[in-house]
Scaffold this active site. Structure first.
Site, short mmCIF file in Angstrom:
data_model
loop_
_atom_site.label_atom_id
_atom_site.label_comp_id
_atom_site.label_asym_id
_atom_site.label_seq_id
_atom_site.Cartn_x
_atom_site.Cartn_y
_atom_site.Cartn_z
N SER A 128 0.83 -1.20 0.00
CA SER A 128 0.00 0.00 0.00
C SER A 128 0.87 1.25 0.00
O SER A 128 1.96 1.27 0.58
CB SER A 128 -0.86 -0.02 1.26
OG SER A 128 -1.45 1.23 1.49
N TYR A 153 -2.06 -1.32 11.07
CA TYR A 153 -2.35 -1.79 9.70
C TYR A 153 -1.19 -1.46 8.77
O TYR A 153 -0.66 -2.32 8.07
CB TYR A 153 -3.64 -1.14 9.18
CG TYR A 153 -3.73 -1.15 7.67
CD1 TYR A 153 -4.10 -2.29 6.99
CD2 TYR A 153 -3.40 -0.01 6.92
CE1 TYR A 153 -4.13 -2.32 5.61
CE2 TYR A 153 -3.44 -0.02 5.55
CZ TYR A 153 -3.80 -1.18 4.89
OH TYR A 153 -3.82 -1.20 3.52
N LYS A 157 1.90 -3.83 6.65
CA LYS A 157 2.31 -3.77 5.24
C LYS A 157 3.83 -3.63 5.15
O LYS A 157 4.48 -4.29 4.33
CB LYS A 157 1.63 -2.59 4.52
CG LYS A 157 0.13 -2.76 4.35
CD LYS A 157 -0.22 -3.93 3.45
CE LYS A 157 -1.71 -4.15 3.31
NZ LYS A 157 -2.06 -5.44 2.69
#
Ligand code: UFG
Length: 342
Positions: A128, A153, A157
């Site tokens: 991302s 979160y 990644k």
């Protein structure tokens, strides 16, 4: 099934996974979808079957369950896995970090471990633009330094990228690509698959389409005092079908033995910054409706602006975003209408 032309898709019933399954099948690949349906519906797999006219293999499997995953590797021969299966709500990850570290990292490590155990070479990871944070220079290139993650979160990644990099370095037969997605939006033009968030949407476009459908009363624009031309945040909104095609290009590169490094990273965006207000206006224009919206305070954690430098993906993957924002926002609305029966 030819193993070179077969792709395992974890999280393949999800939003990006289902669109990617369609484009892979259109490009001549066989796909095997696994998903635990924790944030998706099995109807998405039916949608993939309808669009492509192919009977897609589908197993309800949680990638955190290593024994169940091993059975999938024993049953199917594939050279490539695309790992989508992950939780993705930034706010929830702040409240429940362990849930995110547990799910997103254990599932990915299980995938890589199985690839190694079964001698399967290619891992494509869904990363991302969140890894860039508030970048010093825009647009961001793949070598723009990552910023410390501002949410668990985002941290999953970054950590998963590092796991893949290190494993590709250590294991001679393993190759990895991380695609860093900007803001995926839209739906398949057939309106047979699309984004289906549960509860109140966190992301802008599902909130817009649900507001247009009358499910939400009013859209809040989070901040209009940013240092941008109209005061609202700038993002790089990428059509989900274009994004799906980027996966096909990356899988082609891996399966055709064209990778120059064992681990490669590509930005997947349009290269065009679009403000929240521009996006709202475009949605209204192309769909011929008015959206109720109001200005609201900034949302904690939002960066002012981020958009992609896409030269690497254009030149090395031979991929370029093609769909115009208006078409994408029309498709998003068609999908919402279909889902809600309006
Ligand atoms: N926004 C609103 N109102 C809403 C929802 C969003 O004004 O109801 C604004 C946000 O403030 C932001 C823009 O719309 O300026 C886009 O917001 P999204 O939530 O759609 O997307 P983000 O850029 O915040 O999120 C994306 C990815 C995440 C990732 C995050 C990190 O979807 O996976 O970038 O920055 F973690």
């Amino acid at each position: 099934m030819d193993s070179r032309k077969t792709v395992l898709i974890s999280g393949g019933a999800g939003y990006i996974g289902s669109h990617t399954a369609v484009e892979l099948i259109n490009a001549g690949y066989d796909v095997v979808i696994i998903d635990n349906l924790s944030n998706s519906e099995k109807e998405a797999v039916d949608g993939v079957r309808k669009i492509t006219g192919k009977d897609v293999a589908f197993e309800i499997v949680d990638t955190c369950d290593k024994d169940a995953l091993r059975k999938v590797f024993e049953k199917y021969r594939f050279d490539t896995v695309i790992h989508f299966a992950a939780y993705k709500a930034v706010g929830e990850s702040m409240a429940e970090p362990l849930k995110y570290y547990q799910n997103n990292l254990v599932s990915f490590m299980n995938i890589v471990e199985m690839m190694k155990e079964f001698n399967r070479p290619n891992v494509l990871f869904s990363s991302s633009a969140t890894v860039y944070g508030e970048a010093e220079h825009l647009p961001v290139t793949e070598s723009t330094p990552r910023q410390p993650a501002t949410s668990p979160y985002g941290n999953t990644k970054q950590i998963a990228e590092d796991i893949l990099r290190d494993c590709c370095r250590a294991y001679p037969d393993l190759y990895g690509i991380a695609l860093r997605y900007f803001n995926p939006i839209g739906a398949h033009p057939s309106a047979l698959i699309g984004e289906l968030p549960r509860g109140v949407p966190n992301n802008l476009v599902p909130f817009i389409t649900q507001t247009a459908a009358g499910i939400r009363e009013c859209l809040s624009v989070f901040g209009n005092d940013y240092d941008t031309p109209d005061g609202t945040c700038l993002r790089d909104y990428i059509d989900v079908v274009d994004l799906a095609k980027a996966h096909v290009a990356a899988v082609d590169r891996m399966t055709e033995g064209k990778m120059k490094e064992k681990y490669e990273i590509f930005n997947i965006g349009t290269g065009n910054p679009v403000s929240v207000l521009e996006l709202i206006t475009t949605f209204e224009d192309v769909n011929g409706l008015k959206l109720p919206y109001k200005m609201a305070p900034r949302r904690p954690g939002d960066v002012t602006a981020v958009w992609a430098e896409t030269t690497l993906a254009n030149e090395v993957l031979g991929w370029k975003a093609e769909r115009r924002l208006g078409e994408t926002l029309k498709a998003a609305w068609e999908w919402e209408k279909k889902v809600r029966g309006v």
